[in-house]
Design a protein around this motif. Structure first.
Motif, mmCIF file in Angstrom:
data_model
loop_
_atom_site.group_PDB
_atom_site.id
_atom_site.type_symbol
_atom_site.label_atom_id
_atom_site.label_comp_id
_atom_site.label_asym_id
_atom_site.label_seq_id
_atom_site.Cartn_x
_atom_site.Cartn_y
_atom_site.Cartn_z
ATOM 1 N N GLY A 161 -121.798 127.113 -67.908
ATOM 2 C CA GLY A 161 -121.348 127.333 -66.419
ATOM 3 C C GLY A 161 -120.065 126.697 -66.324
ATOM 4 N N VAL A 162 -119.214 127.621 -65.365
ATOM 5 C CA VAL A 162 -117.889 127.018 -64.917
ATOM 6 C C VAL A 162 -117.677 126.869 -63.541
ATOM 7 C CG1 VAL A 162 -115.292 127.557 -65.095
ATOM 8 C CG2 VAL A 162 -116.861 128.201 -66.972
ATOM 9 N N GLY A 163 -117.234 125.501 -62.991
ATOM 10 C CA GLY A 163 -117.179 125.291 -61.798
ATOM 11 C C GLY A 163 -118.265 125.055 -60.954
ATOM 12 N N ASN A 164 -119.344 124.541 -61.535
ATOM 13 C CA ASN A 164 -120.584 124.149 -61.033
ATOM 14 C C ASN A 164 -120.404 122.764 -60.123
ATOM 15 O OD1 ASN A 164 -122.020 126.334 -61.692
ATOM 16 N ND2 ASN A 164 -122.730 125.575 -63.484
ATOM 17 N N THR A 165 -120.839 122.709 -58.987
ATOM 18 C CA THR A 165 -120.750 121.428 -58.279
ATOM 19 C C THR A 165 -122.104 120.909 -57.873
ATOM 20 O OG1 THR A 165 -120.145 122.678 -56.200
ATOM 21 C CG2 THR A 165 -118.330 122.203 -57.542
ATOM 22 N N THR A 166 -121.709 119.685 -57.472
ATOM 23 C CA THR A 166 -123.245 119.116 -56.727
ATOM 24 C C THR A 166 -123.487 119.801 -55.413
ATOM 25 O OG1 THR A 166 -122.132 117.200 -55.794
ATOM 26 C CG2 THR A 166 -122.772 116.857 -58.112
ATOM 27 N N SER A 167 -124.542 119.515 -54.687
ATOM 28 C CA SER A 167 -124.920 119.921 -53.448
ATOM 29 C C SER A 167 -124.251 119.044 -52.504
ATOM 30 C CB SER A 167 -126.233 119.826 -53.106
ATOM 31 O OG SER A 167 -126.726 118.639 -53.514
ATOM 32 N N SER A 168 -123.997 119.232 -51.027
ATOM 33 C CA SER A 168 -123.255 118.014 -50.400
ATOM 34 C C SER A 168 -123.822 116.754 -50.216
ATOM 35 C CB SER A 168 -123.361 118.817 -48.972
ATOM 36 O OG SER A 168 -122.439 117.972 -48.079
ATOM 37 N N GLN A 201 -114.872 116.601 -51.013
ATOM 38 C CA GLN A 201 -114.172 117.420 -51.852
ATOM 39 C C GLN A 201 -115.321 117.678 -52.992
ATOM 40 O OE1 GLN A 201 -110.937 118.453 -51.558
ATOM 41 N NE2 GLN A 201 -110.768 117.308 -49.749
ATOM 42 N N PRO A 202 -115.262 118.824 -53.560
ATOM 43 C CA PRO A 202 -116.191 119.324 -54.593
ATOM 44 C C PRO A 202 -116.324 118.086 -55.663
ATOM 45 C CG PRO A 202 -114.816 121.124 -54.048
ATOM 46 C CD PRO A 202 -114.265 119.951 -53.355
ATOM 47 N N LEU A 203 -117.578 118.126 -56.054
ATOM 48 C CA LEU A 203 -117.898 117.264 -57.375
ATOM 49 C C LEU A 203 -118.702 118.044 -58.369
ATOM 50 C CD1 LEU A 203 -117.409 114.129 -57.775
ATOM 51 C CD2 LEU A 203 -119.852 113.613 -56.646
ATOM 52 N N GLY A 204 -117.765 117.663 -59.562
ATOM 53 C CA GLY A 204 -118.482 118.391 -60.535
ATOM 54 C C GLY A 204 -119.874 117.982 -61.043
ATOM 55 N N ASP A 205 -120.600 118.877 -61.157
ATOM 56 C CA ASP A 205 -121.880 118.687 -61.477
ATOM 57 C C ASP A 205 -122.341 117.985 -62.707
ATOM 58 O OD1 ASP A 205 -124.903 119.168 -61.126
ATOM 59 O OD2 ASP A 205 -124.864 120.386 -62.644
ATOM 60 N N VAL A 206 -121.741 118.432 -63.788
ATOM 61 C CA VAL A 206 -121.766 117.881 -65.285
ATOM 62 C C VAL A 206 -121.270 116.610 -65.272
ATOM 63 C CG1 VAL A 206 -121.357 118.115 -67.779
ATOM 64 C CG2 VAL A 206 -122.296 120.029 -66.229
ATOM 65 N N PHE A 207 -119.788 116.580 -64.539
ATOM 66 C CA PHE A 207 -118.993 115.211 -64.403
ATOM 67 C C PHE A 207 -119.609 114.239 -63.894
ATOM 68 C CE2 PHE A 207 -116.305 112.931 -61.382
ATOM 69 C CZ PHE A 207 -115.775 112.262 -62.373
ATOM 70 N N VAL A 246 -109.950 116.221 -64.455
ATOM 71 C CA VAL A 246 -110.620 115.017 -65.192
ATOM 72 C C VAL A 246 -112.242 115.657 -64.921
ATOM 73 C CG1 VAL A 246 -111.682 112.796 -64.947
ATOM 74 C CG2 VAL A 246 -109.120 113.482 -64.697
ATOM 75 N N GLN A 247 -112.691 115.981 -63.840
ATOM 76 C CA GLN A 247 -113.939 116.455 -63.537
ATOM 77 C C GLN A 247 -114.594 117.771 -64.237
ATOM 78 O OE1 GLN A 247 -115.495 116.521 -59.664
ATOM 79 N NE2 GLN A 247 -113.771 115.215 -58.847
ATOM 80 N N GLY A 248 -113.599 118.335 -65.113
ATOM 81 C CA GLY A 248 -113.979 119.495 -65.794
ATOM 82 C C GLY A 248 -114.405 120.885 -64.885
ATOM 83 N N LEU A 249 -113.795 120.969 -63.578
ATOM 84 C CA LEU A 249 -114.167 122.148 -62.827
ATOM 85 C C LEU A 249 -113.627 123.369 -63.310
ATOM 86 C CD1 LEU A 249 -113.801 120.369 -59.394
ATOM 87 C CD2 LEU A 249 -115.970 121.321 -60.381
ATOM 88 N N GLU A 250 -112.752 123.278 -64.000
ATOM 89 C CA GLU A 250 -112.216 124.581 -64.378
ATOM 90 C C GLU A 250 -112.340 124.612 -66.083
ATOM 91 O OE1 GLU A 250 -108.084 124.698 -63.375
ATOM 92 O OE2 GLU A 250 -108.290 124.227 -61.229
ATOM 93 N N SER A 251 -112.973 123.829 -66.525
ATOM 94 C CA SER A 251 -113.202 124.006 -68.146
ATOM 95 C C SER A 251 -114.415 124.787 -68.404
ATOM 96 C CB SER A 251 -113.443 122.701 -68.475
ATOM 97 O OG SER A 251 -113.514 122.641 -69.909
#
Length: 429
Positions: free
Chosen positions: A159-166, A179-185, A231-236
């Motif tokens: 999955g690409v761009g997945n973030t944690t909940s608030s 700010q968005p926080l990458g889920d896998v990161f 660094v968080q891989g949000l676009e990776s």
């Protein structure tokens, strides 16, 4: 109130924390820690093994399984229960969700008040963020380049761009700063990063040896998967591999001069003891449920793994127990042994490995931009079957880029930690 040492002194009591212990590699690490501690330590020594899972049900199930494992180990090795096991192994379970920063802070605070020290933390928990397999690419790769594809796969889909909940309340100034926080990161790196910072005092409390921080890496931590601008891989398209590359960078650059201003903020040096040391290990290639597969595909995967081992791959450990070899060795080896190796060869990435017949061992693993130990030319003799197809000998330019990348990553992680701690403080107010 924190545990107290008895009259035997602190060096006979070991405190080890393992995150993500309810299954797969994490559970295998716990089993192997128990087995090797029982078989290599005098009966006067004891181990308190603190495990983390995400909820109480998983903690209860894991403790039950570990108690059964202790019983089987005692029975198999005919160890006297009264003199060896009951007094040696203590199990403690805690709950934490590494994607919930408040949960991480809560666990850190609890441990600081409950324990006298931590000798080792093994940062195993996390997830892959995988959504499937690119089957046409997988089949083509395995048929045309089996050696490389079976050891360094590039056909998993994520999955690409997945973030944690608030992380904070839905209203207020702190929410506007979030700010968005990458889920896998967050699961693989940042949650652990905050946890270690929160318990740094426990890792600094031993007067005999420095505390050890063992990051769990991967063979798939390719240089091409990571960008310092993301660094968080949000676009990776490969956030798991990106997070594991970041893990390598943080651990291996943690003693370099360029990173010290940030490392010292992360782990403030104790006044009278050696500061904690950071290591990175990987389990080789073993069968876990990180990528869900049908049972028939699991069977075919294991067949491919055995074939890869038989034709010379040192990385196909196959089982999680054999994959636990390197992190457990880093946890239980004497500090003199670890220091002697790294003083001579430099800081390295330690991999679980097997020979053709499945006998496990620990070997150094080549890291792009770092080589085997951060020394130019130290990887010129690495056999082809132990490096990816695009692996190259370490030169001065690559080594300098790695150090610069290490500084950038440490600077980013410290800035991010500070920002989130401030956001959470404001939310509390």
């Amino acid at each position: 109130m924190a545990d107290r040492y008895d009259e035997r002194g602190e060096d006979v009591h070991s405190y080890i924390l393992v995150t993500g212990a309810n299954g797969g590699l994490g559970y295998a690490i716990c089993c192997r820690l128990i087995d090797e501690f029982i078989l290599t330590r005098p009966n006067t020594h004891s181990l308190r093994l603190i495990i983390t899972t995400r909820d109480k049900d998983k903690s209860h199930d894991t403790i039950t399984k570990l108690k059964d494992h202790i019983f089987r180990t005692r029975k198999h090795h005919k160890v006297n229960e009264k003199t060896a096991l009951v007094a040696k192994i203590y199990l403690q379970s805690e709950q934490v969700d590494l994607c919930r920063l408040r949960s991480v802070q809560k666990l850190a605070q609890k441990l600081v008040h409950a324990l006298p020290k931590l000798d080792t933390v093994i940062l195993n928990a996390g997830h892959g963020g995988f959504v499937g397999i690119d089957w046409p690419l997988a089949i083509w790769s395995m048929l045309t380049d089996f050696r490389n594809a079976s050891s360094y796969p590039s056909f998993k889909s994520s999955g690409v761009g997945n973030t944690t909940s608030s992380q904070v309340a839905a209203v207020g100034s702190s929410a506007s700063q979030e700010q968005p926080l990458g889920d896998v990161f967050c699961s693989n790196v940042f949650g652990h990063y905050l946890l270690v910072h929160g318990i740094w005092s426990l890792l600094s409390n031993s007067t005999t040896t420095p505390g050890r921080i063992v990051w769990l890496g991967s063979l798939e931590a390719y240089d091409s998967t990571f960008s310092s601008s993301d660094v968080q891989g949000l676009e990776s398209p490969v956030p798991y591999e990106s997070s594991k590359r970041l893990t390598d960078i943080l651990a291996l650059s943690s003693t370099l001069h360029a990173t010290q201003p940030f490392v010292r903020r992360f782990l403030p040096p104790p006044s009278h003891h050696r500061p904690p040391k950071q290591y990175v290990a990987h389990p080789g290639i073993c069968a876990t449920n990180i990528v869900p597969l049908h049972w028939l595909l699991v069977y075919l995967m294991m067949t491919a793994f055995y074939l890869a081992r038989w034709i010379g791959s040192p990385w196909h450990t196959l089982t999680a127990y054999k994959g636990a070899c390197a992190p457990v060795w880093l946890a239980l080896a004497s500090q003199e042994e670890l220091d002697a190796v790294e003083d001579k060869e430099g800081a390295g990435k330690w991999g679980s490995s097997t020979d053709t017949w499945g006998e496990e061992r620990v070997i150094r693993t080549e890291v792009q931009g770092w080589g085997l130990g951060g020394k130019v030319g130290d990887n010129t003799d690495v056999p082809k079957y132990r490096r990816p197809k695009d692996g190259e000998d370490l030169d001065q330019e690559s080594r300098e880029r790695f150090e610069l990348l290490g500084r950038e990553c440490w600077q980013y992680m410290e800035r991010l930690r500070g920002e989130w701690e401030e956001i959470l403080r404001e939310d509390d107010d």
